[in-house]
Write a protein that holds these residues in place. Structure first.
Motif, PDB file in Angstrom:
ATOM      1  N   ILE A 161       0.842  -1.203   0.000  1.00  0.00           N
ATOM      2  CA  ILE A 161       0.000   0.000   0.000  1.00  0.00           C
ATOM      3  C   ILE A 161       0.873   1.247   0.000  1.00  0.00           C
ATOM      4  N   ARG A 162       1.896   1.232   0.835  1.00  0.00           N
ATOM      5  CA  ARG A 162       2.798   2.387   0.918  1.00  0.00           C
ATOM      6  C   ARG A 162       3.527   2.598  -0.412  1.00  0.00           C
ATOM      7  N   VAL A 203       9.628   0.120  -0.891  1.00  0.00           N
ATOM      8  CA  VAL A 203       9.659  -1.226  -0.292  1.00  0.00           C
ATOM      9  C   VAL A 203      10.962  -1.423   0.479  1.00  0.00           C
ATOM     10  N   LEU A 204      12.074  -0.982  -0.082  1.00  0.00           N
ATOM     11  CA  LEU A 204      13.354  -1.121   0.620  1.00  0.00           C
ATOM     12  C   LEU A 204      13.362  -0.305   1.915  1.00  0.00           C
ATOM     13  N   GLY A 260      11.175  -0.877   8.829  1.00  0.00           N
ATOM     14  CA  GLY A 260      10.050  -0.894   9.755  1.00  0.00           C
ATOM     15  C   GLY A 260       8.901  -0.065   9.227  1.00  0.00           C
ATOM     16  N   LEU A 261       7.715  -0.467   9.604  1.00  0.00           N
ATOM     17  CA  LEU A 261       6.507   0.238   9.205  1.00  0.00           C
ATOM     18  C   LEU A 261       5.728   0.632  10.454  1.00  0.00           C
ATOM     19  N   GLU A 267       3.775  -1.515  13.643  1.00  0.00           N
ATOM     20  CA  GLU A 267       4.193  -1.317  15.036  1.00  0.00           C
ATOM     21  C   GLU A 267       3.000  -0.994  15.923  1.00  0.00           C
ATOM     22  N   GLU A 268       2.006  -0.256  15.391  1.00  0.00           N
ATOM     23  CA  GLU A 268       0.841   0.128  16.170  1.00  0.00           C
ATOM     24  C   GLU A 268      -0.065  -1.049  16.493  1.00  0.00           C
ATOM     25  N   THR A 269      -0.040  -2.111  15.643  1.00  0.00           N
ATOM     26  CA  THR A 269      -0.942  -3.231  15.840  1.00  0.00           C
ATOM     27  C   THR A 269      -0.421  -4.251  16.841  1.00  0.00           C
ATOM     28  N   LYS A 270       0.808  -4.091  17.315  1.00  0.00           N
ATOM     29  CA  LYS A 270       1.386  -5.068  18.256  1.00  0.00           C
ATOM     30  C   LYS A 270       0.860  -4.859  19.652  1.00  0.00           C
TER      31      LYS A 270
END
Length: 67
Positions: A13-14, A53-54, A59-60, A64-67
């Motif tokens: 998506i990004r 993508v690289l 990290g995205l 991180e927010e969903t952990k």
């Protein structure tokens, strides 16, 4: 495996957003739509997608927010 699927979706998506923004940014450089060098637009957008993508490998924040 689930974590990889979440990462690939977020990175995709990004990358798609980055590619679209890059393509749109290149269009005003031409006077008319028929004067657009589409090879340059597509090539530059694809390169921006790869770079996105690289960069996502580091990290995205979305994940991180969903952990």
């Amino acid at each position: 495996m689930k974590n990889f699927k979440v990462w690939i979706k977020a990175a995709g998506i990004r990358a798609a957003k980055t590619m679209a923004q890059t393509a749109v940014a290149l269009l005003p450089a031409s006077a008319t739509i028929s004067a657009v060098d589409w090879k340059v637009v597509v090539g530059t957008a694809a390169l921006a997608g790869v770079a996105s993508v690289l960069t996502s490998l580091a990290g995205l924040p979305e994940i991180e927010e969903t952990k």
